[in-house]
Design an enzyme around this catalytic site. Sequence first.
Site: not given
Length: 377
Positions: A47, A95, A128
């Site tokens: 991000t 991710s 994350t």
Amino acid sequence: MKSKFLLCAIAASVMISCFNLSFTPSQANAATPEGLPKVTIVGMGGTITSTALGRELFQSYGTPKVSISDILARLQPEIAKVADVNVREVYNIGSAETTTANLYNLTLAIDEVLADPTVDAVVVNNGTNIMEELAYWTDLTVQSQKPVVFTGSMRQSNTFSFDGEANLFNAIRLAASRETTCYGTVLMMNDEFFAAREVTKTDALRLDTFDGGRYGALGTVDENRIRTVRAPARIMSCGTEAWKTPFNLKNVKAEDLAKVEIVYSYTEADGLPITALANAGVKGIVTAGHGAGGISTSQSQARKEAIEKGVVFVSATRAGSGAVYDTKAPGIIGGADLLPQKARILLQLGLTFSKDTEQIRGWFESIGLPEFNMSKH
């Protein structure tokens, strides 16, 4: 001497000299000619390098990406007073795109960077959602004792409340301090840093999402005040070969890494997923059981049949904390208090480096369950 070790353990001291080790950060990390520590950012994306569809749309991602170098440029001139920073962008992915091959290459890149005697530490930026997994992966596989600090952001680089600048700045500050030498990998977000083994993402959206569970944070970064209040047990072997794990990825190829999956348990959970995975050739399965590792009757039967086919199981809990202790049951290893996603990583590496279930069990009991055990000193 024994009382001195005990005092260090109780206080979780970060003063490595307290353990009477010959290795110190100042000896191992030569500063740059300008007198500043040299830190390399190993970029993975996430991000922090993404953009939103609008500055107020914190959960709506756009297609353009920026580079971590672009984010670093925003920290000038202040960061130039903290460290001499270079960037090595290995990937710029999210991710969901991340594969085991990416993790393999990340470890090799970190070890290559830290093999340079002029480099003092590494900062890694990535998504994350799986940061805790990448952090634990590198904690188990990176061979250098120099600091490795993970960071990222919960909000995109063009939003009103982008947290990536502060997180990157503080991660560089923490890495440059070299206070986490021999800690293995730590994760720094929202002014706190955590051990890779314990840290987990607890909220899908909030900025203070990362938490160390019952063990809490290792410390905080408040402007130029870095407070380390506890340390991972592995610092006790700092400066020795015993500090390293056996999982040196230079000894294997990416395609050799074992296939390991996670199966979740719940009321009347069917054993079919376990059977299907075993038939598909999966080498290991982590069960995220209820309570202290309990699984359904159907899953238990499927697990028994899969063990007969050579599949190795780790029993973990979906509860979020608490331990599933090992009972020495054939083919089943207790995952202790490793979260299922962390147990999966240790099992994957264990099966990659050994075919002996008892050897892997031993790694779960030692590497997977580190303690300040003073009886061994």
